[in-house]
Motif scaffolding. Structure first.
Motif, PDB file in Angstrom:
ATOM      1  N   VAL A  79       0.983  -1.273   0.067  1.00 34.14           N
ATOM      2  CA  VAL A  79      -0.138  -0.051  -0.117  1.00 34.14           C
ATOM      3  C   VAL A  79       0.994   1.246   0.000  1.00 34.14           C
ATOM      4  CG1 VAL A  79      -1.801   1.331   1.315  1.00 34.14           C
ATOM      5  CG2 VAL A  79      -1.811  -1.088   1.166  1.00 34.14           C
ATOM      6  N   LEU A  80       0.863   2.136  -1.004  1.00 34.78           N
ATOM      7  CA  LEU A  80       1.617   3.279  -1.321  1.00 34.78           C
ATOM      8  C   LEU A  80       1.024   4.442  -0.459  1.00 34.78           C
ATOM      9  CD1 LEU A  80       2.774   1.244  -3.150  1.00 34.78           C
ATOM     10  CD2 LEU A  80       3.206   3.027  -4.816  1.00 34.78           C
TER      11      LEU A  80
ATOM     12  N   THR B  61      -1.684   8.170  -9.022  1.00 34.38           N
ATOM     13  CA  THR B  61      -3.061   8.568  -8.273  1.00 34.38           C
ATOM     14  C   THR B  61      -4.299   7.982  -8.788  1.00 34.38           C
ATOM     15  OG1 THR B  61      -1.895  10.367  -7.444  1.00 34.38           O
ATOM     16  CG2 THR B  61      -4.197  10.348  -7.224  1.00 34.38           C
ATOM     17  N   GLY B  62      -4.734   7.267  -8.171  1.00 34.69           N
ATOM     18  CA  GLY B  62      -6.255   6.711  -8.622  1.00 34.69           C
ATOM     19  C   GLY B  62      -6.136   5.521  -9.557  1.00 34.69           C
TER      20      GLY B  62
ATOM     21  N   LEU C 114       2.475   7.914  -4.593  1.00 31.85           N
ATOM     22  CA  LEU C 114       1.283   7.870  -5.609  1.00 31.85           C
ATOM     23  C   LEU C 114       1.553   8.802  -6.855  1.00 31.85           C
ATOM     24  CD1 LEU C 114      -1.763   6.245  -3.777  1.00 31.85           C
ATOM     25  CD2 LEU C 114      -0.209   5.021  -5.212  1.00 31.85           C
ATOM     26  N   ALA C 115       1.523  10.173  -6.051  1.00 30.88           N
ATOM     27  CA  ALA C 115       1.661  11.259  -7.072  1.00 30.88           C
ATOM     28  C   ALA C 115       2.804  11.287  -7.893  1.00 30.88           C
ATOM     29  CB  ALA C 115       1.192  12.543  -6.234  1.00 30.88           C
TER      30      ALA C 115
ATOM     31  N   ALA D  97      -5.137  -0.617  -7.099  1.00 30.83           N
ATOM     32  CA  ALA D  97      -6.493  -1.460  -6.449  1.00 30.83           C
ATOM     33  C   ALA D  97      -6.985  -0.980  -5.316  1.00 30.83           C
ATOM     34  CB  ALA D  97      -5.996  -3.084  -6.712  1.00 30.83           C
ATOM     35  N   GLY D  98      -8.039  -1.728  -4.824  1.00 29.17           N
ATOM     36  CA  GLY D  98      -8.677  -1.358  -3.425  1.00 29.17           C
ATOM     37  C   GLY D  98      -9.471   0.028  -3.478  1.00 29.17           C
ATOM     38  N   ALA D  99     -10.061   0.164  -2.515  1.00 32.16           N
ATOM     39  CA  ALA D  99     -11.112   1.286  -2.381  1.00 32.16           C
ATOM     40  C   ALA D  99     -10.360   2.656  -2.392  1.00 32.16           C
ATOM     41  CB  ALA D  99     -11.976   1.084  -0.934  1.00 32.16           C
ATOM     42  N   ALA D 100      -9.151   2.750  -1.771  1.00 30.53           N
ATOM     43  CA  ALA D 100      -8.298   3.825  -1.804  1.00 30.53           C
ATOM     44  C   ALA D 100      -7.434   3.986  -3.113  1.00 30.53           C
ATOM     45  CB  ALA D 100      -7.606   4.191  -0.619  1.00 30.53           C
TER      46      ALA D 100
END
Length: 358
Positions: A53-54, A65-66, A59-60, A69-72
Motif C-alpha cells: 500500500v503506497l 494516483t487513482g 502515488l503522485a 487497486a482497492g477502495a483507496a
C-alpha cells in the motif's frame, strides 16, 4: 501471504511484444511493465511487490494516483498491460536520491518504512472473527515466500513435493498433551500469539469440530511422543473466499484440508515431511492434493501453478497455485528459514472479483 519487503534489485529488461512504448523489467521471475528506455539490463531500481500500500505522495510522484487497486486505489496488484502480466512496480523514488542503489541491493536493505509503504491487511468477515485471548504457547505457521521472488530456492533435481494451494483461510489448531487443551486461531491472529475463543458460529471452530481435529491431534501426540501438536489446514467453501470448490462454507461443516503438521517435544519444533504427514494421518483428515512428487523442475512448477483445481474432484474453477517443499525438510539460506515456497497462477492473480482474506 508473503513477507512484504521493498528492496533494490538488479533488472533484466525485455521487449514488450505488444507495445512499442513499453518494456518488461524482470526481478527474479516477476516482470513489471515499464516505460521504454527508462531502464537497461544491469540497472538497479526499487521493486515494490504486490500487496504493498503506497502513500499519497509516492502515488503522485509515480503518476499512479487513482490507478491502483482497492477502495483507496493505493494497493499494488497484478494486472495485464497490453496482454503482458505486470507484477509489482519498478521505480526510483526521489526520496532515495543520493542513495547507493548497488550497495542497498548487496545489503538487501528493506526500504518499506523509509518510503512509507505498508503491507495490505484484508478485512476480516464476521464469521472469521471473534473474541480473542493471549496464547503465547501456540504453534504458529509462517509466511510463505513466492518462488518468483526467490527462483533459486530449490536446485533442479532436488526431490520435492508439489501440492495444490487451496484458496481458503488458514486455520491453526494447537493441542497441548499435558492438560488436553486445544487452541484455535487464524494465520493472522496466530502470528500475534492470539487464539479465538470458542463460538458456535465461528468458521474456524466449525471446521475444527466438524472434521474432528481435537481427537486426531490427541492421537498424534500419543503416537509421536509430542507435548504439543500443531495441525495447519485450509478452511474453504462458498462464503469463505470467491473460489468455493463446490462446498458450502456458510452453513454446516465447511471444507477443510491439512497442509502442514508440527510437533513439539524436548528438542524443539519439528515439521513433518510431506510423505510422513500423509502416513501418520492415515486418512483421518483430508489433505491438500499432491500434484507431483519427484525431482524439482522450475518449468514443471510454473505449469502446475496454472489450470483447474483438483480439490473438488470436479474441476469447478481455476487453481490458485502450488506450494513446493523438499521431501526431506531443510533450512534455506536464500529464504532465511524453512525451505518452502509457493507459486501463484497468473490466471488466479488476474481473475475478477477475487477475495483475499487471511
Amino acid at each position: 501471504m508473503s513477507t512484504l519487503r521493498v528492496t533494490v534489485e538488479e533488472l533484466t529488461v525485455h521487449e514488450h511484444p505488444n507495445a512499442d512504448a513499453l518494456e518488461l523489467a524482470q526481478v527474479g521471475l516477476y516482470r513489471a511493465v515499464v516505460a521504454k528506455g527508462a531502464y537497461r539490463t544491469g540497472d538497479f531500481a526499487v521493486y515494490i511487490p504486490e500487496q504493498a500500500v503506497l502513500p499519497e505522495g509516492l502515488l503522485a510522484e509515480l503518476g499512479l494516483t487513482g490507478r491502483l487497486a482497492g477502495a483507496a486505489a493505493n494497493r499494488v496488484k497484478a494486472i495485464r498491460l497490453r496482454g503482458e502480466l505486470s507484477q509489482g512496480i519498478v521505480c526510483r523514488p526521489r526520496a532515495l536520491t543520493g542513495v547507493d542503489l548497488a550497495r542497498a541491493h548487496r545489503d538487501g536493505t528493506d526500504l518499506a518504512a523509509e518510503l512509507g509503504i505498508v503491507k495490505w491487511v484484508p478485512p476480516v468477515p464476521i464469521s472469521m472473527s471473534g473474541d480473542v485471548e493471549p496464547a503465547p504457547d501456540l504453534l504458529p505457521w509462517i509466511d510463505i515466500e513466492n518462488l518468483k521472488r526467490y527462483p533459486t530456492a530449490f536446485p533442479e533435481g532436488e526431490p520435492v513435493a508439489i501440492t495444490e494451494k487451496v484458496h481458503g483461510t488458514a486455520c491453526s489448531l494447537t493441542y497441548h498433551a499435558g492438560d488436553d487443551r486445544i487452541q484455535v486461531t487464524s494465520k493472522g491472529l496466530g502470528a500475534q500469539r492470539l487464539a479465538l475463543a470458542e463460538a458456535p458460529g465461528n468458521l474456524y471452530w466449525r471446521a475444527v469440530h466438524g472434521h474432528g481435529l481435537p481427537k486426531v491431534a490427541a492421537e498424534l501426540a500419543g503416537e509421536l511422543g509430542a507435548s504439543r501438536v500443531g495441525i495447519f489446514g485450509e478452511v474453504y467453501g462458498d462464503g469463505v473466499q470467491d473460489l468455493g470448490y463446490g462446498t458450502d462454507g456458510r452453513r454446516g461443516v465447511p471444507g477443510y484440508a491439512v497442509f502442514d503438521i508440527a510437533v513439539a517435544d524436548g528438542d524443539g519444533v519439528r515439521w513433518l515431511d510431506p510423505q510422513e504427514l500423509t502416513r501418520v494421518l492415515d486418512g483421518r483428515l483430508p489433505v491438500v492434493p499432491t500434484l507431483f512428487s519427484g525431482p524439482y523442475e522450475a518449468q514443471r512448477v510454473r505449469e502446475l501453478a496454472e489450470g483447474r483445481e483438483t480439490v473438488s474432484g470436479r474441476a469447478v474453477h481455476l487453481r490458485e497455485g502450488v506450494v513446493v517443499r523438499p521431501l526431506s525438510g531443510r533450512h534455506s539460506t536464500e529464504l532465511g528459514g524453512r525451505a518452502i515456497a509457493k507459486m501463484v497462477g497468473d490466471a488466479y492473480l488476474t481473475r475478477k472479483g477475487g477475495t483475499e482474506y487471511e
